[in-house]
Every structure is written in C-alpha cells, then in structure tokens.
Write a protein that holds these residues in place. Structure first.
Motif, PDB file in Angstrom:
ATOM      1  N   ARG A 344       0.717  -1.077   0.025  1.00 27.69           N
ATOM      2  CA  ARG A 344      -0.075   0.024  -0.004  1.00 27.69           C
ATOM      3  C   ARG A 344       0.940   1.125   0.013  1.00 27.69           C
ATOM      4  NH1 ARG A 344      -4.787  -1.451   4.535  1.00 27.69           N
ATOM      5  NH2 ARG A 344      -5.626  -3.350   3.315  1.00 27.69           N
ATOM      6  N   GLY A 345       2.281   1.069   0.039  1.00 27.29           N
ATOM      7  CA  GLY A 345       2.967   2.187   0.058  1.00 27.29           C
ATOM      8  C   GLY A 345       3.453   2.929   1.310  1.00 27.29           C
ATOM      9  N   THR A 346       3.039   2.214   2.375  1.00 22.71           N
ATOM     10  CA  THR A 346       3.146   2.662   3.680  1.00 22.71           C
ATOM     11  C   THR A 346       4.669   2.248   4.340  1.00 22.71           C
ATOM     12  OG1 THR A 346       1.001   2.227   4.243  1.00 22.71           O
ATOM     13  CG2 THR A 346       2.410   2.532   6.123  1.00 22.71           C
ATOM     14  N   ALA A 347       5.344   3.325   4.721  1.00 22.46           N
ATOM     15  CA  ALA A 347       6.587   2.749   5.341  1.00 22.46           C
ATOM     16  C   ALA A 347       6.596   1.898   6.415  1.00 22.46           C
ATOM     17  CB  ALA A 347       7.251   4.370   5.778  1.00 22.46           C
ATOM     18  N   THR A 348       7.305   0.939   6.326  1.00 18.00           N
ATOM     19  CA  THR A 348       7.637   0.024   7.477  1.00 18.00           C
ATOM     20  C   THR A 348       8.242   0.302   8.602  1.00 18.00           C
ATOM     21  OG1 THR A 348       7.322  -1.962   5.841  1.00 18.00           O
ATOM     22  CG2 THR A 348       8.119  -2.568   7.924  1.00 18.00           C
ATOM     23  N   THR A 349       7.661   0.262   9.773  1.00 18.63           N
ATOM     24  CA  THR A 349       8.473   0.670  10.897  1.00 18.63           C
ATOM     25  C   THR A 349       8.879  -0.533  12.014  1.00 18.63           C
ATOM     26  OG1 THR A 349       6.611   0.896  12.253  1.00 18.63           O
ATOM     27  CG2 THR A 349       7.350   2.824  11.054  1.00 18.63           C
ATOM     28  N   SER A 371       6.168  12.531   8.446  1.00 14.82           N
ATOM     29  CA  SER A 371       4.995  12.813   7.422  1.00 14.82           C
ATOM     30  C   SER A 371       5.380  11.596   6.647  1.00 14.82           C
ATOM     31  CB  SER A 371       5.227  14.167   6.817  1.00 14.82           C
ATOM     32  OG  SER A 371       6.519  14.502   6.424  1.00 14.82           O
ATOM     33  N   ALA A 372       4.690  11.574   5.244  1.00 13.72           N
ATOM     34  CA  ALA A 372       4.998  10.476   4.330  1.00 13.72           C
ATOM     35  C   ALA A 372       6.225  10.616   3.682  1.00 13.72           C
ATOM     36  CB  ALA A 372       4.022  10.528   3.161  1.00 13.72           C
ATOM     37  N   LEU A 373       6.990   9.594   3.603  1.00 16.83           N
ATOM     38  CA  LEU A 373       8.463   9.414   3.003  1.00 16.83           C
ATOM     39  C   LEU A 373       8.412   9.522   1.523  1.00 16.83           C
ATOM     40  CD1 LEU A 373       9.855   6.731   5.375  1.00 16.83           C
ATOM     41  CD2 LEU A 373       9.663   8.903   5.955  1.00 16.83           C
ATOM     42  N   THR A 374       9.666  10.317   1.146  1.00 15.78           N
ATOM     43  CA  THR A 374       9.937  10.161  -0.223  1.00 15.78           C
ATOM     44  C   THR A 374      10.869   8.893  -0.505  1.00 15.78           C
ATOM     45  OG1 THR A 374       9.802  12.634  -0.494  1.00 15.78           O
ATOM     46  CG2 THR A 374      11.200  11.429  -2.091  1.00 15.78           C
ATOM     47  N   GLN A 375      11.760   8.901   0.378  1.00 14.40           N
ATOM     48  CA  GLN A 375      12.851   7.669   0.176  1.00 14.40           C
ATOM     49  C   GLN A 375      13.323   7.638   1.404  1.00 14.40           C
ATOM     50  OE1 GLN A 375      15.619   7.951  -3.064  1.00 14.40           O
ATOM     51  NE2 GLN A 375      15.216   5.641  -3.498  1.00 14.40           N
ATOM     52  N   ARG A 389      19.156   5.598   9.781  1.00 12.02           N
ATOM     53  CA  ARG A 389      18.166   5.579   8.941  1.00 12.02           C
ATOM     54  C   ARG A 389      17.807   6.991   8.394  1.00 12.02           C
ATOM     55  NH1 ARG A 389      12.718   1.836  10.118  1.00 12.02           N
ATOM     56  NH2 ARG A 389      11.707   2.050   8.025  1.00 12.02           N
ATOM     57  N   PHE A 390      18.341   7.255   7.014  1.00  7.25           N
ATOM     58  CA  PHE A 390      18.073   8.577   6.568  1.00  7.25           C
ATOM     59  C   PHE A 390      16.814   8.677   5.852  1.00  7.25           C
ATOM     60  CE2 PHE A 390      22.628   8.340   7.388  1.00  7.25           C
ATOM     61  CZ  PHE A 390      22.966   9.281   7.927  1.00  7.25           C
ATOM     62  N   VAL A 391      16.046   9.429   6.157  1.00 10.17           N
ATOM     63  CA  VAL A 391      14.680   9.473   5.352  1.00 10.17           C
ATOM     64  C   VAL A 391      14.347  11.073   4.908  1.00 10.17           C
ATOM     65  CG1 VAL A 391      13.736   7.636   6.734  1.00 10.17           C
ATOM     66  CG2 VAL A 391      13.173  10.138   7.206  1.00 10.17           C
ATOM     67  N   THR A 392      13.864  10.876   3.633  1.00 10.89           N
ATOM     68  CA  THR A 392      13.308  12.378   3.195  1.00 10.89           C
ATOM     69  C   THR A 392      11.784  12.415   2.888  1.00 10.89           C
ATOM     70  OG1 THR A 392      13.696  11.477   0.643  1.00 10.89           O
ATOM     71  CG2 THR A 392      15.684  12.740   1.920  1.00 10.89           C
ATOM     72  N   THR A 393      11.244  13.620   3.279  1.00  6.89           N
ATOM     73  CA  THR A 393       9.926  13.789   3.241  1.00  6.89           C
ATOM     74  C   THR A 393       9.766  15.082   2.184  1.00  6.89           C
ATOM     75  OG1 THR A 393       9.781  15.304   5.081  1.00  6.89           O
ATOM     76  CG2 THR A 393       9.725  13.083   5.527  1.00  6.89           C
ATOM     77  N   SER A 394       8.608  15.514   2.141  1.00  8.56           N
ATOM     78  CA  SER A 394       8.339  16.864   1.507  1.00  8.56           C
ATOM     79  C   SER A 394       9.017  18.070   1.885  1.00  8.56           C
ATOM     80  CB  SER A 394       6.999  17.175   1.286  1.00  8.56           C
ATOM     81  OG  SER A 394       6.215  17.197   2.475  1.00  8.56           O
ATOM     82  N   THR A 395       9.317  17.811   3.272  1.00 12.27           N
ATOM     83  CA  THR A 395       9.774  19.227   4.134  1.00 12.27           C
ATOM     84  C   THR A 395      11.429  19.059   4.195  1.00 12.27           C
ATOM     85  OG1 THR A 395       9.553  18.023   6.142  1.00 12.27           O
ATOM     86  CG2 THR A 395       7.710  19.560   5.406  1.00 12.27           C
ATOM     87  N   GLY A 396      11.947  17.843   4.015  1.00 11.27           N
ATOM     88  CA  GLY A 396      13.489  17.944   4.246  1.00 11.27           C
ATOM     89  C   GLY A 396      14.112  16.554   4.633  1.00 11.27           C
TER      90      GLY A 396
END
Length: 465
Positions: A344-349, A371-375, A389-396
């Motif tokens: 479903r595109g949900t990030a796994t925690t 928020s939702a992850l880009t990558q 764990r480096f994650v990017t979102t729409s804000t940074g």
C-alpha cells in the motif's frame, strides 16, 4: 578465623604448590600469574528511575560485576545520553539475602547510608562513582569492619552527544550515480561497493567505487531486456542475483545477466548464510491466481525454489535493509529486515526476522515518522550494532538512529545533521554508503534533472569517561 581469611591463606599456598610441581615436571620457568580472590556478594546491579522518561532507558543498561579482591561494577556501554539522573533507584541483589546489609555511598568520599530499593539517589551534577558495601549479620554479628566487601561502581557516561556528526559537501566527485526514487541497492564485496540503480530514463545501471565514493567507475551491464527495471539485487557466494519488474530472477558472475528459468519472484529479501543448511536466497514470490498476495520462499541452484508461508500485508514489498547476526539461542544465523514499504506504499517501522527464509516474524517498534516518506536509506556503522536511517519527506531530511540492530530507534537531534541544510533534501532520493573509513558515512542526494550531490559525514561520537 573467617572463611575469607582462610581463602586468603589457602589460595596463594595452593598456587605456589602448583607452580612448584609444574616447574619440576616441565623444567621450565614458571611465571606467577595474578590470582584473584572471588567473593560472590552481589549477583545483580541495575538502575531505574522515578522519572518516566528515563526509567525504560536506564533499565536497559547492563552492568558487569567483578568479584575480585577489590570489587568493581561497570557498564560496558555508556549510560543513555541526556537522560535525567536526579531520581535514580538502585536495584541490588545479594547472593545471600538472609542477614545481608547493604550500604551505598555517592561519590568517592561520600558517607555510607543504608540502601533500600525505594531510596532515590541524585546522580546528576557529574557523579560517576558510587561505593557499595556488603556485610552479613551471620558471619559478622556486630556489622563492624573486617568482614565486609566494598564494590567501586563506575558509571560510564558519554562525554559528547553520541549522535554528533560533522557534514560537508564534497566538490566534483567523478561518475557519481544519478540516483532516482525508482531503485537503488548497494552490494559490498571486500573494499568495493557496487551501486545498482535505475536511471531517470528507466534504464538499469551499475557504478562502483573502492575505498572512498569520490571516484566511481561505470560498470558494464547487459543481459536484462530493456523495459525490465531492477527491483532487488543480492549476492550469494560468487554469484549475483537480481529481480526485475517483469517478475523474473537473473544471475551473473560477470557483467552479463542470464535468466533463471522457471522462477517467478517479486523480490530478493536477502541471503541466509551457511548454517544447518547451505547458503540460500530468501525471496518473496507471488501467489498464483491471487493478485496482491505473496508467499515467502528460498532458492538455491541445487534445490530450486522452495515455497513457505504467506506474507502478511504489513510485510515490506520493496526497499529496506537486510543484515545477518548470529544468535546464541539458534544454531546458525538470523536474517533481519528493517525499513521498506508495504504493497500500500506505507513505510514499514517494524523489524522482521527469519532463521529459515520461509517464515518471518514481526517485531513492532515505536518508530514514527513526521510525514509521508519520499525515500529512505539505511546503513550500518561497520563493526557495530548502530543503524542510521536517513529519510526524506516533502519538508526535508531526517535521521533515526538505532543502537540495537533496529529494534529501538531514536530521532536524530540537530547535531546529527550538523553541516547539512535539511530542507535541501526535500522530496529528494537519498542513498547512504560507507567507504574504508569506518568513522565516515556518505550521503548521495539525487537532483531532479541533474547530477547527484555527495556529502561526507564524520562521526564525532566520543566514547565515554
């Protein structure tokens, strides 16, 4: 004469007799070794707190108890950073509870006071030493000096914030992979890191570096039809395996890939190392006739495809980071998977693990994203159980850190991204790699319609006092 005094007389005498006998038999010079007198007074020492925020963190700290001539209690790993220590409780368990009296002194010169499990201690303001005195009413009815045992407790603490990094942008790297959000995967073999990725044009590519990722070479890539994009890559022995968007499995020992006939697969989850069985690929395969349903499987060239249990909807369909670790309660190794996205595109925690590849167990974590992850890109600091764990979102850009192989995560503080402008990473693909220097981590930031950007992060974590 007390039992302790008898031990002091008897053990050295026995040691000297043994040394004399050894010398006469072997005619070699015997060296007198350090003989430690063991006095099993305390069998458990741990910390807790009345502060709810600090309680769980302090209770996870393990201590080593050395019952030598001078008792010593230490914590091999430093206390959690920035946790309040003004409401600490001590859990102390003696081997012989009957008649045992325990006193505690705060600091090297503090006065001894009777210990109680409910007593609260203030260990803030730089306190790193305690003394614990153990006496027994049976062997010493007056509880006076003589038949007592004192432990020195050294509380190891970080001198600096253990999350500290120093980041800088590196100018003019050569042949840096132009990563996208479609697919990227690292394969490390010796001192060489291979980066497989799908370009913005939808083609498969391979770039490699040795030692440091400032200079890359472009690798040859052939055998997979155009239009089939890579979805996973792994190494088993001397052979590389890959899956594609067409649901096919490929293999290579060079630069030319060939299809493994008769195998339909969604993705490679990782490689189970040698254990009770031979090395195997752990796979996720589609269920025939049931769209959106998947089953765990393993593959070896000799055994072929072995199907297992159905995968739950919460299992990651793509992405994530896999690693192996030996377990004391299992003959062999365990394969772990952290990160990734579900169907479903949900990030796994959660953290997932398997010992056989055909059945996976889920371990929930308390990790939450803003928020939702880009990558995301997850990397393990070499030689440790620390995951970044480096994650990017729409804000940074955000970073989350685990010190126990991905079960407990801590949100990165400002010092973890010092030198970076987090907003530059907004909605950008990102890839973390590590070179020969174990104290450096590199981040590649993909740029829409242009070349990627490379950053070098130096781990400034000072160990402890």
């Amino acid at each position: 004469m007390s039992k302790r005094r008898i031990a002091q007389l008897f053990i050295p005498a026995l040691t000297l007799c043994t040394l004399a006998l050894s010398t006469s038999c072997k005619s070699k010079k015997a060296e007198l070794q350090d003989v430690q007198l063991f006095n099993g007074q305390i069998r458990t020492f741990s910390l807790s707190s009345e502060d709810k925020a600090a309680k769980a963190a302090l209770e996870r700290v393990t201590f080593s108890i050395r019952n030598s001539e001078e008792g010593l209690i230490t914590n091999p790993s430093p206390l959690p950073f920035a946790q309040p220590l003004n409401k600490v409780k001590l859990k102390i368990v003696a081997f012989n509870a009957d008649g045992t009296k325990i006193d505690v002194a705060v600091g090297t010169n503090g006065a001894f006071e009777e210990w109680k499990a409910s007593k609260v201690y203030d260990l803030s303001s730089g306190v790193s030493e305690l003394r614990v005195r153990v006496r027994n009413k049976v062997t010493n009815p007056q509880l006076g000096s003589g038949n007592e045992y004192i432990y020195r407790v050294h509380l190891s603490k970080y001198t600096n914030d253990p999350q500290t990094f120093s980041w800088q942008r590196l100018a003019s790297p050569t042949n840096l992979p132009a990563i996208t959000s479609a697919f990227t995967e690292r394969i490390v073999e010796g001192t060489t890191t291979d980066c497989y990725f799908v370009t913005s044009a939808g083609t498969n590519a391979l770039h490699s570096f040795t030692a440091t990722p400032t200079s890359w070479t472009v690798g040859a890539f052939s055998g997979i039809p155009s239009g089939e994009r890579l979805t996973s890559v792994a190494r088993m022995g001397n052979t590389r395996y890959a899956t594609t968007s067409a649901g096919k499995l490929y293999q290579t020992t060079s630069s030319t890939w060939s299809q493994v006939a008769g195998v339909s697969v969604t993705r490679i989850l990782g490689t189970l190392p040698l254990g009770e069985k031979s090395e195997r690929l752990a796979l996720l395969t589609p269920v025939t006739g049931q769209a959106g349903k998947y089953v765990f499987a393993t593959y070896t060239p000799t055994e072929g495809l072995k199907l297992g249990h159905k995968a739950p909807e919460s299992f990651p369909l793509e992405g994530g980071y896999t690693f192996t670790r030996d377990r004391e309660d299992y003959v062999g190794s365990t394969l772990y998977l952290v990160g990734g996205r579900t169907s479903r595109g949900t990030a796994t925690t959660s953290r997932w693990l398997t010992t056989n590849g055909i059945d996976w167990a889920e371990q929930a974590t308390e990790l939450r994203f803003p928020s939702a992850l880009t990558q995301e890109s997850i990397i393990q600091e070499r030689g440790t159980s620390r995951l970044y764990r480096f994650v990017t979102t729409s804000t940074g850009l955000y970073v989350y850190i685990s010190t126990d192989n991905g079960l407990i995560w801590e949100a990165g503080r400002a010092v973890a991204l010092a030198g970076l402008t987090a907003t530059d990473f907004a909605s950008s693909p990102v890839l973390a790699v590590q070179g020969a220097d174990a104290k450096k981590i590199y981040l590649i930031r993909g740029v829409s319609g242009g070349a990627s950007v490379l950053y070098e992060g130096t781990i400034r974590r000072e160990e402890h006092n």
